[in-house]
Design an enzyme around this catalytic site. Structure first.
Site, PDB file in Angstrom:
ATOM      1  N   CYS A 113       6.485   1.719   0.244  1.00  0.00           N
ATOM      2  CA  CYS A 113       6.474   0.296   0.597  1.00  0.00           C
ATOM      3  C   CYS A 113       6.227   0.116   2.099  1.00  0.00           C
ATOM      4  CB  CYS A 113       7.758  -0.380   0.112  1.00  0.00           C
ATOM      5  SG  CYS A 113       7.650  -2.194   0.070  1.00  0.00           S
ATOM      6  N   HIS A 215       8.263   1.090  -5.680  1.00  0.00           N
ATOM      7  CA  HIS A 215       9.519   1.786  -5.389  1.00  0.00           C
ATOM      8  C   HIS A 215       9.917   2.712  -6.548  1.00  0.00           C
ATOM      9  CE1 HIS A 215      10.859  -0.298  -1.684  1.00  0.00           C
ATOM     10  NE2 HIS A 215      10.114  -1.298  -2.158  1.00  0.00           N
ATOM     11  N   GLU A 217      11.784   5.240  -6.451  1.00  0.00           N
ATOM     12  CA  GLU A 217      13.204   5.618  -6.359  1.00  0.00           C
ATOM     13  C   GLU A 217      14.102   4.644  -7.101  1.00  0.00           C
ATOM     14  OE1 GLU A 217      12.918   2.600  -3.076  1.00  0.00           O
ATOM     15  OE2 GLU A 217      11.588   4.057  -4.038  1.00  0.00           O
TER      16      GLU A 217
END
Length: 240
Positions: A113, A215, A217
């Site tokens: 990001c 994202h 994660e």
């Protein structure tokens, strides 16, 4: 020995009364969780000690540059747009130095990001300071639902490090209001949003530098298999 991945930190302050407004630095659990599942160890890197960057990078086998505040437009020669968000010049400086030092030492870099946006800016590219500047936007890029769930699709280029891992198309989450406008000349775009062709992933033409706009994660906290394979692929590059 497991590879050690350095993860850049973000400012925070606790809400406990006796610690209120005392500053701290931390990484999101999603990243440490991702490294454990991908077979690596992780260390949080502070962002206020730029003079120690060379030694920090010596300690790690790869670098992840995380999300957060907007990237300063001063890095690509622009004045602030009315919709520009919060900035952190100290973090910009530290993460820029970490990226360049990791590249100098031949260690892979993955920007997530903001991390992708910063990589593009410091290598000569520009950003939309707000997606309202892009007339082609026709899908949601800052989802209202939890980031552990995907929101839109991205199309992945065959000639990329992502394609053997993820295939032609991927369902991803999204939480950004800035994006790449002019891509840095030493990079190639390797994934685009399916609705409006926003650049969603990049890689350097020669060096092991990679960037993702979404994202993984956060998706991995929802047990997303593709995100795990993505992190495993990056960790494998760090083992080399």
């Amino acid at each position: 020995m497991k590879p050690v991945i350095g993860i850049t930190s973000e400012k925070y302050s606790l809400n406990y009364t006796r610690l209120k407004n005392i500053p701290g630095e931390a990484t999101w659990h999603g990243f440490t969780n991702a490294m454990i599942k991908a077979g690596a160890l992780s260390v949080a890197l502070p962002f206020s000690h730029v003079e120690e960057v060379e030694q920090y990078v010596h300690l790690i086998d790869g670098l992840i540059v995380t999300g957060g505040q907007d990237v300063s437009p001063s890095l690509y020669g622009e004045e602030p747009h009315p919709k520009l968000g919060e900035l952190d010049p100290v973090r910009d400086e530290m993460e820029s130095a970490l990226i360049k030092e990791a590249v100098r030492q031949g260690k892979p870099v993955l920007g997530i990001c903001r991390g992708l946006q910063l990589i593009n800016a410091i290598y000569g590219g520009t950003l939309y300071q707000d997606l309202s500047q892009n007339p082609n936007i026709n899908i949601q890029h800052r989802q209202e639902t939890t980031l552990t769930l995907p929101s839109h699709h991205v199309n992945i280029e065959q000639d990329s490090w992502l394609h053997p891992v993820l295939g032609d198309k991927l369902f991803v989450n999204t939480s950004h209001h800035q994006a790449i406008k002019d891509l840095a000349s030493d990079f190639k775009a390797i994934a685009y949003s399916a609705g409006d062709q926003v650049i969603e992933a990049i890689e350097h033409k020669e060096a092991p530098i990679y960037g993702l706009q979404w994202h993984p994660e956060m998706l991995l906290l929802g047990d997303d298999h593709a995100s795990l394979e993505l992190f495993r692929a990056f960790v494998a590059k760090c083992k080399k």
